[in-house]
Design an enzyme around this catalytic site. Structure first.
Site, PDB file in Angstrom:
ATOM      1  N   SER A  13      -2.362  -4.977   0.390  1.00  0.00           N
ATOM      2  CA  SER A  13      -3.018  -3.809   0.229  1.00  0.00           C
ATOM      3  C   SER A  13      -3.911  -3.463   1.484  1.00  0.00           C
ATOM      4  CB  SER A  13      -3.845  -3.563  -0.946  1.00  0.00           C
ATOM      5  OG  SER A  13      -2.788  -3.828  -1.956  1.00  0.00           O
ATOM      6  N   SER A  51       2.866  -2.547  -2.169  1.00  0.00           N
ATOM      7  CA  SER A  51       1.611  -2.269  -1.261  1.00  0.00           C
ATOM      8  C   SER A  51       0.625  -1.243  -1.978  1.00  0.00           C
ATOM      9  CB  SER A  51       1.693  -1.673   0.093  1.00  0.00           C
ATOM     10  OG  SER A  51       0.820  -1.548   0.708  1.00  0.00           O
ATOM     11  N   ASP A  53      -2.148   0.468  -0.930  1.00  0.00           N
ATOM     12  CA  ASP A  53      -2.981   1.241   0.027  1.00  0.00           C
ATOM     13  C   ASP A  53      -3.864   2.235  -0.516  1.00  0.00           C
ATOM     14  OD1 ASP A  53      -1.586  -0.683   1.690  1.00  0.00           O
ATOM     15  OD2 ASP A  53      -0.130   0.960   1.929  1.00  0.00           O
TER      16      ASP A  53
END
Length: 142
Positions: A13, A51, A53
């Site tokens: 991340s 991920s 993010d």
């Protein structure tokens, strides 16, 4: 033979915190956040399946003043945001590269060792993936 070794698991991340003194309202800060990924992408980053993010933006300013205080308004006009978007993309890209070069060799909890990255190796990797000089390949670039 010159290709960098891929990581075992591409998941991870990225957290991007965007701070500005530009007088932006909540909607405009959201628009700024949505462009943060462009700066990551310029370094070769992509968001893999696992991920997580996220981007957070805040402003320390609250108003723009006209010729007198009675003309005060919150936030810039939308047509004034393009230079901020461009600056954000460049700043995020530079932050990623600076963090890569500032990192030290580390050993993870499972004994996985990650060597520090020197600038020559970083340039080789960026060139291998054709990340450097991307703007020169755009239509109409000089």
């Amino acid at each position: 033979p010159d290709a960098p070794e891929p990581l075992d698991a591409p998941d991870g991340s990225c957290m991007v915190i965007i701070a500005t003194d530009a007088p932006l309202d909540a909607r405009q800060l959201t628009r700024l956040c949505r462009r943060g990924g462009l700066g990551l992408a310029r370094t070769g980053f992509y968001s893999s399946n696992g991920s997580g993010d996220f981007f957070i933006a805040f402003s320390t300013a609250t108003a723009v003043f006209g010729s007198d205080a009675s003309e005060a308004r919150v936030g810039l006009r939308d047509e004034e945001l393009s230079p901020l978007f461009a600056a954000l993309v460049e700043a995020v890209e530079e932050a990623v590269i600076n963090s890569l070069l500032a990192a030290e060799t580390m050993v993870g909890r499972d004994g996985n060792r990650r060597e520090a990255l020197d600038s020559a190796t970083l340039v080789r990797i960026l060139d291998y993936y054709r990340v450097r000089g991307w703007a020169r390949r755009l239509p109409g670039a000089e």
